[in-house]
Design a protein around this motif. Structure first.
Motif, short mmCIF file in Angstrom:
data_model
loop_
_atom_site.label_atom_id
_atom_site.label_comp_id
_atom_site.label_asym_id
_atom_site.label_seq_id
_atom_site.Cartn_x
_atom_site.Cartn_y
_atom_site.Cartn_z
N GLN A 1 0.84 -1.19 0.00
CA GLN A 1 0.00 0.00 0.00
C GLN A 1 0.89 1.26 0.00
N LEU A 2 0.41 2.33 -0.63
CA LEU A 2 1.15 3.60 -0.61
C LEU A 2 0.39 4.61 0.25
N VAL A 3 1.07 5.20 1.20
CA VAL A 3 0.46 6.27 1.99
C VAL A 3 1.25 7.54 1.70
N ASP A 4 0.62 8.47 0.97
CA ASP A 4 1.27 9.73 0.59
C ASP A 4 0.78 10.81 1.55
N SER A 5 1.57 11.07 2.59
CA SER A 5 1.08 11.99 3.64
C SER A 5 0.98 13.42 3.12
#
Ligand code: DC
Length: 228
Positions: free
Chosen positions: A34-38
């Motif tokens: 999963q990618l979490v782009d803050s």
């Protein structure tokens, strides 16, 4: 949350235009994580603050917007192209990267309540199967026990050239010295704010991306992950 090699959390931090987003997307696809782009979360707060005309330094109003974003933010990484960002059913992918939202994002992201809400959101989004999480304070504050912490940097000139090229590719009229000035300003605010400033996390793998391709940087991170 277990952080063993089967469910790694890879924290990628660095200044504006250091290559974080492209590297994080490529790595997430390669490792099927999963990618979490803050940054996209802080950008969504900035965009809504602009839209509601409440002013990017009005802490009460921006704090209320941050709570809405925490409740309604959603993101999808398609097989190709960029991350799609939604607020409820509304697609805000384009709006959050506008010059206006970009101009306001450093101001909203230094408000402590905004940071608290966004850090909660980032932690709640990481699934049991691990994630690539990118931003400014991921390895220092959000996931200090991440499986692997990476800090990307590049010279100021190279970062300005990259951002300038991105604008031109999107058909946005830009001036390279103005782009360089905006990047310097954002670096300064992001690094000097009181609440979790941009900083190199302890034990981070430091990569200077100035003369490297995305593929080389991703390879370096994937190799380092095998050794942890
Ligand atoms: O990575 P980006 O350019 O999309 O980030 C936009 C802004 O969001 C950045 O200038 C500062 C803020 N930000 C932050 O304060 N903390 C993070 N973890 C990520 C981004």
């Amino acid at each position: 949350m277990t952080e063993g090699s089967g469910s790694p959390i890879i924290a990628i931090d660095g200044p504006a235009a250091s290559g974080k987003s492209t590297v994080a997307i490529t790595l997430a696809r390669r490792l099927d994580l999963q990618l979490v782009d803050s940054g996209s979360m802080y950008r969504t707060v900035a965009f809504l603050a602009m839209e509601s005309r409440c002013g990017s330094t009005d802490e009460m109003a921006v704090g209320a917007i941050a709570r809405t974003v925490r409740a309604e933010y959603r993101a999808e990484l398609p097989g190709e192209g960029q991350l799609r960002v939604f607020l409820g059913e509304r697609d805000v992918t384009g709006e959050i990267r506008s010059a206006e939202a970009t101009g306001a994002v450093s101001d909203v992201s230094r408000i402590p309540v905004v940071r608290e809400e966004m850090v909660d959101l980032q932690r709640s989004m990481v699934s049991r199967s691990g994630a690539v999480v990118e931003g400014r304070d991921i390895g220092t504050t959000v996931f200090p026990d991440a499986t692997l912490k990476v800090f990307l940097e590049a010279t100021a000139g190279e970062r300005a050239r990259r951002r300038y090229r991105e604008y031109r590719e999107k058909g946005i009229d830009a001036n390279i010295s103005e782009v360089a000035r905006q990047i310097r300003k954002r670096d300064e605010i992001d690094s000097s704010r009181e609440s979790s400033p941009l900083a190199i996390p302890d034990g981070a793998l430091l990569i200077d991306t100035t003369e490297k391709t995305v593929a080389q940087v991703v390879e370096e991170i994937a190799e380092a992950l095998e050794d942890v």
